[in-house]
Design an enzyme around this catalytic site. Structure first.
Site, PDB file in Angstrom:
ATOM      1  CG  ASP A 142      37.870  41.961  35.856  1.00  0.00           C
ATOM      2  OD1 ASP A 142      38.395  41.770  34.743  1.00  0.00           O
ATOM      3  OD2 ASP A 142      38.494  41.776  36.919  1.00  0.00           O
ATOM      4  CG  HIS A 170      40.423  43.603  42.235  1.00  0.00           C
ATOM      5  ND1 HIS A 170      41.190  42.488  42.488  1.00  0.00           N
ATOM      6  CD2 HIS A 170      40.836  44.081  41.034  1.00  0.00           C
ATOM      7  CE1 HIS A 170      42.048  42.314  41.485  1.00  0.00           C
ATOM      8  NE2 HIS A 170      41.850  43.258  40.598  1.00  0.00           N
TER       9      HIS A 170
END
Length: 146
Positions: free
Chosen positions: A70, A124
């Site tokens: 990420d 997330h």
């Protein structure tokens, strides 16, 4: 290199700089392996890079590795910026020294030992494997001994 390993990595920091952690989920076929660790003083970018380094170091032979991160810093560093940094003797386009150069050099060597594909996932966002890597990175921080 017929073996394909999926690698999901994440780094975390509490304070930036501050206590840092990294986490890796390695998947080979139906076998999952998790590794994690932490440092008392680090940055988020360093932990993101360390996760990939530790994941690649855990491999026992040259493999086709699908790395999902990420971190746009790691992704762009490896897929867009690295060749220019090396051509400029580890300097940025503005002629400043590349930050975290020792980690970039280490990552460059490790990646050269495998066939690597990179992909980015929003952190997330409910991506199961990324969430596991995030939990591992936070565990790395939680288990730090001061």
């Amino acid at each position: 290199m017929t073996e394909t390993v999926e690698m999901y990595t994440d780094g975390a920091c509490r304070g930036n700089p501050g206590k840092g952690g990294w986490g890796v989920l390695l998947r080979y076929g139906d076998v999952d392996k998790t590794i994690y660790g932490g440092e008392l003083m680090s940055t988020n970018n360093r932990m993101e890079m360390t996760a990939v380094i530790k994941g690649l170091e855990a491999l026992t032979r040259a493999s086709h590795v699908l790395i999902t991160t990420d971190s746009k810093y790691v992704l762009k560093g490896m897929t867009e910026w690295l060749s220019n940094w090396k051509a400029r003797n580890w300097r940025t386009a503005s002629k400043k020294p590349v930050q975290n150069v020792e980690l970039w050099k280490q990552l460059d060597v490790l990646v050269s030992q495998h066939s690597v594909e990179w992909s980015w996932v929003k952190g997330h966002s409910g991506h199961t494997e990324n969430e596991i890597a995030d939990q591992l990175a936070n565990l790395g921080i939680d288990e730090l001994i001061e």
